[in-house]
Scaffold this active site. Structure first.
Site, PDB file in Angstrom:
ATOM      1  N   CYS A 186      28.456  -9.469  79.540  1.00 10.75           N
ATOM      2  CA  CYS A 186      27.022  -9.226  79.489  1.00 10.75           C
ATOM      3  C   CYS A 186      26.290 -10.491  79.932  1.00 10.75           C
ATOM      4  O   CYS A 186      26.762 -11.602  79.703  1.00 10.75           O
ATOM      5  CB  CYS A 186      26.500  -8.853  78.110  1.00 10.75           C
ATOM      6  SG  CYS A 186      27.274  -7.390  77.425  1.00 10.75           S
ATOM      7  N   ARG A 220      28.693 -10.463  85.319  1.00 15.23           N
ATOM      8  CA  ARG A 220      29.160 -10.499  83.931  1.00 15.23           C
ATOM      9  C   ARG A 220      29.268  -9.101  83.308  1.00 15.23           C
ATOM     10  O   ARG A 220      29.745  -8.953  82.190  1.00 15.23           O
ATOM     11  CB  ARG A 220      28.201 -11.337  83.077  1.00 15.23           C
ATOM     12  CG  ARG A 220      28.072 -12.767  83.537  1.00 15.23           C
ATOM     13  CD  ARG A 220      27.036 -13.501  82.706  1.00 15.23           C
ATOM     14  NE  ARG A 220      27.498 -13.668  81.346  1.00 15.23           N
ATOM     15  CZ  ARG A 220      28.218 -14.688  80.913  1.00 15.23           C
ATOM     16  NH1 ARG A 220      28.561 -15.638  81.754  1.00 15.23           N
ATOM     17  NH2 ARG A 220      28.598 -14.774  79.654  1.00 15.23           N
ATOM     18  N   TRP A 233      28.076  -5.119  79.734  1.00 19.51           N
ATOM     19  CA  TRP A 233      29.473  -4.694  79.835  1.00 19.51           C
ATOM     20  C   TRP A 233      29.792  -4.121  78.464  1.00 19.51           C
ATOM     21  O   TRP A 233      29.858  -4.846  77.471  1.00 19.51           O
ATOM     22  CB  TRP A 233      30.361  -5.889  80.152  1.00 19.51           C
ATOM     23  CG  TRP A 233      31.785  -5.533  80.406  1.00 19.51           C
ATOM     24  CD1 TRP A 233      32.326  -5.122  81.590  1.00 19.51           C
ATOM     25  CD2 TRP A 233      32.863  -5.537  79.464  1.00 19.51           C
ATOM     26  NE1 TRP A 233      33.666  -4.874  81.438  1.00 19.51           N
ATOM     27  CE2 TRP A 233      34.029  -5.122  80.147  1.00 19.51           C
ATOM     28  CE3 TRP A 233      32.965  -5.857  78.115  1.00 19.51           C
ATOM     29  CZ2 TRP A 233      35.262  -5.013  79.527  1.00 19.51           C
ATOM     30  CZ3 TRP A 233      34.206  -5.744  77.492  1.00 19.51           C
ATOM     31  CH2 TRP A 233      35.336  -5.330  78.201  1.00 19.51           C
ATOM     32  N   ASN A 283      24.592 -11.054  73.977  1.00 20.35           N
ATOM     33  CA  ASN A 283      25.906 -11.129  74.606  1.00 20.35           C
ATOM     34  C   ASN A 283      26.889 -11.587  73.524  1.00 20.35           C
ATOM     35  O   ASN A 283      26.674 -12.613  72.900  1.00 20.35           O
ATOM     36  CB  ASN A 283      25.841 -12.143  75.763  1.00 20.35           C
ATOM     37  CG  ASN A 283      27.212 -12.537  76.286  1.00 20.35           C
ATOM     38  OD1 ASN A 283      27.403 -13.655  76.739  1.00 20.35           O
ATOM     39  ND2 ASN A 283      28.173 -11.661  76.223  1.00 20.35           N
ATOM     40  N   GLY A 284      27.944 -10.793  73.316  1.00 21.61           N
ATOM     41  CA  GLY A 284      28.914 -11.141  72.270  1.00 21.61           C
ATOM     42  C   GLY A 284      29.248  -9.895  71.461  1.00 21.61           C
ATOM     43  O   GLY A 284      28.924  -8.779  71.878  1.00 21.61           O
ATOM     44  N   GLU A 309      50.134 -12.528  90.785  1.00 21.68           N
ATOM     45  CA  GLU A 309      48.726 -12.670  91.133  1.00 21.68           C
ATOM     46  C   GLU A 309      48.346 -11.696  92.262  1.00 21.68           C
ATOM     47  O   GLU A 309      47.276 -11.079  92.227  1.00 21.68           O
ATOM     48  CB  GLU A 309      48.447 -14.135  91.532  1.00 21.68           C
ATOM     49  CG  GLU A 309      47.059 -14.430  92.061  1.00 21.68           C
ATOM     50  CD  GLU A 309      45.920 -14.077  91.111  1.00 21.68           C
ATOM     51  OE1 GLU A 309      46.158 -13.758  89.943  1.00 21.68           O
ATOM     52  OE2 GLU A 309      44.760 -14.090  91.574  1.00 21.68           O
ATOM     53  N   LYS A 352      45.495  -8.816  91.900  1.00 21.91           N
ATOM     54  CA  LYS A 352      44.367  -8.753  92.838  1.00 21.91           C
ATOM     55  C   LYS A 352      44.207  -7.344  93.385  1.00 21.91           C
ATOM     56  O   LYS A 352      43.116  -6.808  93.448  1.00 21.91           O
ATOM     57  CB  LYS A 352      44.649  -9.689  93.987  1.00 21.91           C
ATOM     58  CG  LYS A 352      43.853 -10.820  94.436  1.00 21.91           C
ATOM     59  CD  LYS A 352      42.928 -11.631  93.669  1.00 21.91           C
ATOM     60  CE  LYS A 352      42.705 -11.413  92.226  1.00 21.91           C
ATOM     61  NZ  LYS A 352      42.629 -12.526  91.385  1.00 21.91           N
ATOM     62  N   GLU A 411      43.057  -4.749  90.556  1.00 22.89           N
ATOM     63  CA  GLU A 411      41.720  -4.853  89.977  1.00 22.89           C
ATOM     64  C   GLU A 411      40.605  -4.446  90.931  1.00 22.89           C
ATOM     65  O   GLU A 411      39.572  -3.962  90.487  1.00 22.89           O
ATOM     66  CB  GLU A 411      41.451  -6.225  89.348  1.00 22.89           C
ATOM     67  CG  GLU A 411      41.341  -7.397  90.302  1.00 22.89           C
ATOM     68  CD  GLU A 411      41.033  -8.703  89.575  1.00 22.89           C
ATOM     69  OE1 GLU A 411      41.410  -9.750  90.090  1.00 22.89           O
ATOM     70  OE2 GLU A 411      40.411  -8.673  88.498  1.00 22.89           O
ATOM     71  N   HIS A 427      67.228  -4.689  87.729  1.00 18.94           N
ATOM     72  CA  HIS A 427      67.390  -4.313  86.318  1.00 18.94           C
ATOM     73  C   HIS A 427      66.440  -3.176  85.927  1.00 18.94           C
ATOM     74  O   HIS A 427      66.199  -2.953  84.745  1.00 18.94           O
ATOM     75  CB  HIS A 427      67.145  -5.534  85.422  1.00 18.94           C
ATOM     76  CG  HIS A 427      68.126  -6.637  85.684  1.00 18.94           C
ATOM     77  ND1 HIS A 427      69.453  -6.553  85.319  1.00 18.94           N
ATOM     78  CD2 HIS A 427      67.983  -7.821  86.316  1.00 18.94           C
ATOM     79  CE1 HIS A 427      70.084  -7.660  85.694  1.00 18.94           C
ATOM     80  NE2 HIS A 427      69.207  -8.441  86.310  1.00 18.94           N
ATOM     81  N   LYS A 487      33.201 -10.632  85.077  1.00 16.00           N
ATOM     82  CA  LYS A 487      33.716 -11.933  85.491  1.00 16.00           C
ATOM     83  C   LYS A 487      34.080 -12.816  84.305  1.00 16.00           C
ATOM     84  O   LYS A 487      35.044 -13.554  84.339  1.00 16.00           O
ATOM     85  CB  LYS A 487      32.658 -12.617  86.360  1.00 16.00           C
ATOM     86  CG  LYS A 487      33.106 -13.922  86.971  1.00 16.00           C
ATOM     87  CD  LYS A 487      34.025 -13.689  88.129  1.00 16.00           C
ATOM     88  CE  LYS A 487      34.546 -14.976  88.707  1.00 16.00           C
ATOM     89  NZ  LYS A 487      35.801 -14.726  89.446  1.00 16.00           N
TER      90      LYS A 487
HETATM   91  O1  M6R Z   1      37.387 -17.320  83.382  1.00 14.16           O
HETATM   92  P1  M6R Z   1      38.853 -17.208  83.115  1.00 14.16           P
HETATM   93  O2  M6R Z   1      39.669 -17.881  84.145  1.00 14.16           O
HETATM   94  O3  M6R Z   1      39.233 -17.637  81.732  1.00 14.16           O
HETATM   95  O4  M6R Z   1      39.148 -15.654  83.220  1.00 14.16           O
HETATM   96  C1  M6R Z   1      40.404 -15.131  82.930  1.00 14.16           C
HETATM   97  C2  M6R Z   1      40.541 -13.727  83.459  1.00 14.16           C
HETATM   98  O5  M6R Z   1      39.609 -12.887  82.872  1.00 14.16           O
HETATM   99  C3  M6R Z   1      40.359 -13.682  84.985  1.00 14.16           C
HETATM  100  O6  M6R Z   1      41.234 -14.544  85.633  1.00 14.16           O
HETATM  101  C4  M6R Z   1      40.585 -12.247  85.503  1.00 14.16           C
HETATM  102  O7  M6R Z   1      41.921 -11.890  85.354  1.00 14.16           O
HETATM  103  C5  M6R Z   1      40.132 -12.150  86.951  1.00 14.16           C
HETATM  104  N1  M6R Z   1      39.329 -10.985  87.124  1.00 14.16           N
HETATM  105  C6  M6R Z   1      41.239 -12.080  87.917  1.00 14.16           C
HETATM  106  O8  M6R Z   1      40.834 -11.911  89.218  1.00 14.16           O
END
Ligand code: M6R
Length: 616
Positions: A2, A27, A76, A102-103, A489, A493, A496, A512, A611
């Site tokens: 948020c 956010r 969010w 926010n929280g 990673e 990517k 998501e 396995h 984010k």
């Molecule tokens: O801000 P941070 O690096 O702590 O965030 C961690 C994850 O939320 C963040 O890396 C998330 O997995 C990304 N969307 C990946 O692209």
């Protein structure tokens, strides 16, 4: 998650708030809302499900020009589905107060039940509405000011909050507070702004104050900023200067922030190493290590905590630290670490990695580690965020604001910092010779150009290739050694932003279990640079091929063995093994970007994500 924003000043309140919401939309973007108060004491609240643009459309025929103060929110969802009625701002039953938050209020149900018993009724399923009703209840029953009511209400709250409250009859004031969720106050010329981060503030002022936990800010027209604690004691005002420019927050001609951020990497990597790899590569040293020599000399183990992409960077950090410093390393998901019974010694160094510097689980892990006597080192991107402030020392990755939800340039920045960290510690502890350090140091200086070369040579190729794979429903990403976290990673990517199922695996683990998945419809992306495991991964490539799976291989330039077997080959320049993750992750970023674009997805704001993950 948020984003919250507030404004009091002589500018157009609505315009400032909407622009701020757009900046904070990364956010969370399932609904947005705005509360405006005019100088006649009229409080108007407008909300709309969906992105900020929907709110703008909704407000088109509303009177928004007479406002003199306002607060706004982009959401969010945590408590209650994304909808108009769950959108913030929430207002008190008598319509006197509006609040954005926010929280999460963890004890909201207890508070809500108590308020219902007192006759309160609720319009939403949110935890936030409980807070605004509680503030109003205290204000009326104690016949006190808004500030006192906020102080008392926050004492009752368990959880995390960054809030801003406006009052109908007080069009000259915003009360704001924080605990565990970020809040920045901007001090302009006759105006105040507040926001979840500095991006909505920077074009009005560079003077900011980062609120500390349990501090309350009183923003009053024509008066200096005041900060008090929950106990109403005056708190110190520490004004910082923002090192952020507006151009960093814009797309700069690219169709998406993600593509801009992928293409920025030659520059961001250069910014990341500037002043840290010096003397033509002879010296590699991070100040955070230099300033804490004793801690790094006595360390017997590193424990790295992080989430998501940062956790993948942490895994690469494990290989780097073990190889270069010969110290055992444990890598933990911060969310697991915090609820396990971690065994931490005062000879441990805990490294917390977070792009945003605000991830709730990582912050909680830091607090636990500190409480157990560990020295905590942060690796973060956002200057002034909570994690750099909570840690004992650390290093900024300096890659500039990352707006796309999918992390790209922050990942390569994190890996670069971890490489320099390992080299700095190796130098201090004498686990590498000056010559070995210089060899890698020199090579680090070539990485930005190499990344630039990859982007030039592979962008178009990946764009075309992605058309063939756009309709695949599952992907396997395989790698070994340093390329194993790169595979994880790459898979993250893809899933998501394109919503395609993708699994990352250490290539040798394939036999396995996951090998059962392979058929003509399941492509594998295999990261196979020429390293000490190359011969081994060639076997894995053969195993996939033998089962009819198509292969996209990321290989070192000139590789003719895998090129013979794979369906598509993406060549990257030769680098030392320890630097290969930065190089091999670039084509994977492009693959996920183009597949998502072909599928018509919103790559910068993928569904259900945000984010900055400031909730558990
Ligand atoms: O801000 P941070 O690096 O702590 O965030 C961690 C994850 O939320 C963040 O890396 C998330 O997995 C990304 N969307 C990946 O692209």
């Amino acid at each position: 998650m948020c984003g919250i924003v507030g404004y009091i000043g002589s500018g157009n309140v609505y315009d400032v708030l909407i622009k701020g919401l757009h900046r904070l939309e990364y956010r969370g973007y399932d609904s947005a809302g705005i509360a405006l108060v005019d100088d006649k004491g009229k409080l108007s609240v407008f909300k709309a499900k969906g992105k900020v643009a929907n709110l703008e459309s909704y407000c088109e025929d509303k009177n928004t020009d007479s406002a003199v103060v306002g607060i706004a929110h982009t959401r969010w969802a945590t408590h209650g589905e994304p909808s108009d009625h769950n959108a913030h701002p929430h207002y008190s039953e008598d319509g006197n107060l509006a609040l954005v938050h926010n929280g999460t209020i963890e004890n909201y149900q207890i508070l809500k039940d108590a308020l219902i018993q007192q006759g309160c009724t609720f319009q939403s399923e949110t935890d936030t509405e409980v807070l605004v009703q509680l503030i109003e209840y205290i204000k009326v029953h104690n016949n006190c000011s808004l500030l006192d009511a906020v102080r008392e209400a926050l004492k009752e709250v368990v959880g995390a909050y960054a809030i801003a409250v406006v009052e109908k009859d007080k069009p000259d004031t915003i009360i704001a507070a924080r605990k565990s969720s970020p809040l920045v106050i901007g001090i302009g010329d006759g105006e105040f702004l507040l926001a979840s981060d500095a991006t909505p503030i920077v074009e009005y002022t560079k003077d900011v104050v980062y609120l500390k936990d349990e501090e309350i800010a009183i923003l009053q027209r024509g008066k200096p900023l005041q900060l008090v604690t929950l106990e109403n004691e005056k708190a110190k005002i520490d004004v910082k200067t923002l090192q952020l420019s507006i151009s960093q927050l814009e797309k700069g001609g690219y169709p998406h922030f993600m593509l801009k951020e992928i293409f920025e990497q030659p520059k961001t990597l250069l910014d990341c190493i500037r002043g840290r790899v010096v003397d033509g590569g002879k010296q590699v040293m991070l100040n955070g290590v230099l300033d804490n020599k004793e801690q790094f000399l006595k360390a017997r183990r590193f424990v790295i905590v992080a989430c998501g992409t940062s956790w993948h960077a942490a895994l690469i950090g494990k290989y780097l630290l073990q190889d270069m410093c010969h110290i055992p390393v444990a890598v933990e998901y911060a969310s697991e670490f915090r609820y396990s019974k971690p065994v931490i010694y005062d000879t441990d160094i805990v490294i917390a990695i977070s792009q945003s510097g605000e991830t709730a689980d990582t912050l909680a892990a830091i607090k636990i580690a500190k409480g157990m006597g560990a020295f905590v080192y942060g690796v973060s991107n956002v200057v002034g965020s909570s994690i750099p402030r909570e840690t004992d020392s650390g290093t900024y990755i300096h890659v500039g604001p990352e707006i796309g939800v999918a992390s790209t340039k922050a990942f390569t920045g994190q890996v670069m910092v971890l490489t320099m960290l390992a080299l700095s510690i190796a130098q201090l502890r004498g686990t590498m010779t000056p010559h070995q350090i210089e060899e890698i140091g020199k090579e680090i200086l070539t990485i930005p150009d190499k990344v630039e070369g990859i982007l030039k040579s592979l962008n178009e190729k990946v764009k075309q290739m992605s058309l063939i794979y756009t309709y695949a429903r599952n992907f396997l990403y395989l790698g070994r050694g340093y390329s194993y976290p790169v595979a994880l990673e790459g898979a993250l990517k893809l899933k998501e932003i394109s919503y395609v199922h993708a699994e990352g695996y250490p290539a040798a683990e394939m036999k396995h279990g996951p090998i059962a998945l392979i058929d003509e419809e399941m492509p594998s992306v295999i990261i196979a640079p020429k390293d000490h495991l190359y011969d081994k991964i060639v076997n894995n490539v053969q195993q996939v091929k033998a089962r009819g799976g198509s292969i996209i291989a990321v290989v070192t330039e000139g590789d003719d063995l895998i090129s013979e077997i794979a369906d598509h080959v993406l060549e990257v320049p030769k680098v030392s093994e320890c630097l290969s993750p930065i190089i091999t992750s670039i084509p994977l970023q492009l693959i996920s970007y183009y597949i998502a674009i072909n599928k018509g997805k919103n790559v910068d704001m993928p569904r259900n994500l945000a984010k900055s993950v400031t909730v558990e």
